[in-house]
Motif scaffolding. Structure first.
Motif, mmCIF file in Angstrom:
data_model
loop_
_atom_site.group_PDB
_atom_site.id
_atom_site.type_symbol
_atom_site.label_atom_id
_atom_site.label_comp_id
_atom_site.label_asym_id
_atom_site.label_seq_id
_atom_site.Cartn_x
_atom_site.Cartn_y
_atom_site.Cartn_z
ATOM 1 N N THR A 253 -4.476 -5.221 -2.269
ATOM 2 C CA THR A 253 -3.613 -4.724 -3.305
ATOM 3 C C THR A 253 -2.187 -4.548 -2.798
ATOM 4 O OG1 THR A 253 -5.500 -3.488 -4.180
ATOM 5 C CG2 THR A 253 -3.361 -2.826 -4.980
ATOM 6 N N GLY A 254 -2.019 -4.591 -1.493
ATOM 7 C CA GLY A 254 -0.717 -4.283 -0.890
ATOM 8 C C GLY A 254 0.433 -5.170 -1.337
ATOM 9 N N SER A 255 0.150 -6.436 -1.690
ATOM 10 C CA SER A 255 1.263 -7.331 -2.035
ATOM 11 C C SER A 255 1.579 -7.341 -3.528
ATOM 12 C CB SER A 255 0.980 -8.750 -1.527
ATOM 13 O OG SER A 255 -0.104 -9.286 -2.212
ATOM 14 N N VAL B 111 0.746 -14.767 0.515
ATOM 15 C CA VAL B 111 1.753 -13.701 0.451
ATOM 16 C C VAL B 111 1.095 -12.353 0.753
ATOM 17 C CG1 VAL B 111 3.434 -12.520 -1.024
ATOM 18 C CG2 VAL B 111 3.076 -14.986 -1.280
ATOM 19 N N ASP B 112 1.611 -11.658 1.756
ATOM 20 C CA ASP B 112 1.047 -10.333 2.047
ATOM 21 C C ASP B 112 2.167 -9.332 2.326
ATOM 22 O OD1 ASP B 112 -0.951 -8.474 2.205
ATOM 23 O OD2 ASP B 112 -1.789 -9.164 4.098
ATOM 24 N N ASP B 113 1.806 -8.058 2.225
ATOM 25 C CA ASP B 113 2.780 -7.001 2.429
ATOM 26 C C ASP B 113 3.194 -6.867 3.887
ATOM 27 O OD1 ASP B 113 0.241 -6.149 3.145
ATOM 28 O OD2 ASP B 113 0.323 -4.247 2.061
ATOM 29 N N ILE B 114 2.193 -6.860 4.790
ATOM 30 C CA ILE B 114 2.519 -6.541 6.182
ATOM 31 C C ILE B 114 1.570 -7.234 7.145
ATOM 32 C CG2 ILE B 114 1.141 -4.404 6.154
ATOM 33 C CD1 ILE B 114 3.406 -3.117 7.864
#
Ligand code: IMP
Ligand code: MG
Length: 192
Positions: free
Chosen positions: A46-48, A103-106
């Motif tokens: 859910t982070g992205s 695509v990811d947050d971190i």
């Protein structure tokens, strides 16, 4: 919310400016992609959730989205369990012969990206690239193949702009570091 932060690391304006640059790089590198080819974005939930919403609007291309869900942090933990769980019914969009952008947050231990990339590569895409908003300055993250990085940050736990602590704080517009007493209080109540 905001008062739970010890300090802000990146403001919403800094994030927005950097995402415009990332979008331009991605489009430039895909220069030869014909209008009909387009690309498939694979955001890792859910982070992205916030990042993908902003990034995709910087990509004037024919875009499809095949979102997947992975989690390697449990509850109030601040350490990756290293055990990446991919949910069922993943990859609903056809990837064969397509240009794919993960695509990811971190980028932290790198376990999530490595696992997702391997799963995508097994589906015969034309190309696979990865874009993360943040990357921690630790060996495991720096050694994980990743074509686009928004910001390199120190090895500390951050929240906001999609990133959570125990599933909270994702809706903060800025990215920051939590106060330690807030973390301790959350842990204490989780132990009860
Ligand atoms: P990795 O598999 O260890 O690289 O972990 C990546 C995932 O862990 C990210 O997609 C985040 O969801 C989560 N994560 C890693 N570091 C942080 C952090 O500092 N704050 C919040 N979530 C994080
Ligand atoms: Mg995540």
């Amino acid at each position: 919310m905001r008062q739970d932060l010890e300090r802000v690391l990146l403001t919403r304006d800094e994030i927005a400016a950097r995402i415009e640059e990332l979008g331009r790089s991605i489009v430039k590198d895909l220069g030869s992609v014909s209008e009909s080819d387009g690309i498939v974005l694979v955001p890792i939930m859910t982070g992205s959730i916030t990042f993908i919403a902003d990034l995709m609007r910087q990509l004037p291309l024919r875009v499809r989205i095949g979102l997947i869900t992975a989690s390697s942090y449990a509850g109030t933990s601040m350490e990756s369990s290293g055990d990446v769980v991919l949910s069922d019914a993943q990859f609903p969009v056809e990837l064969e012969g397509r240009h794919v952008l993960i695509v990811d947050d971190i980028l932290d231990s790198g376990g999530t990206i490595r696992r997702v990339r391997a799963e995508i590569e097994a589906r015969s895409p034309r190309s696979v690239r990865t874009c993360v908003l943040l990357r921690k300055k630790i060996t495991s993250a720096l050694e994980t193949p990743c074509e686009y990085v928004g910001f390199d940050i120190e090895n500390e736990f951050v929240v906001g702009y999609g990133l959570d602590f125990d599933d909270y704080y994702r809706n903060l517009p800025d990215i920051g570091v939590l106060r330690s007493d807030v973390v301790e209080a959350a842990r204490a109540s989780a132990d009860e």
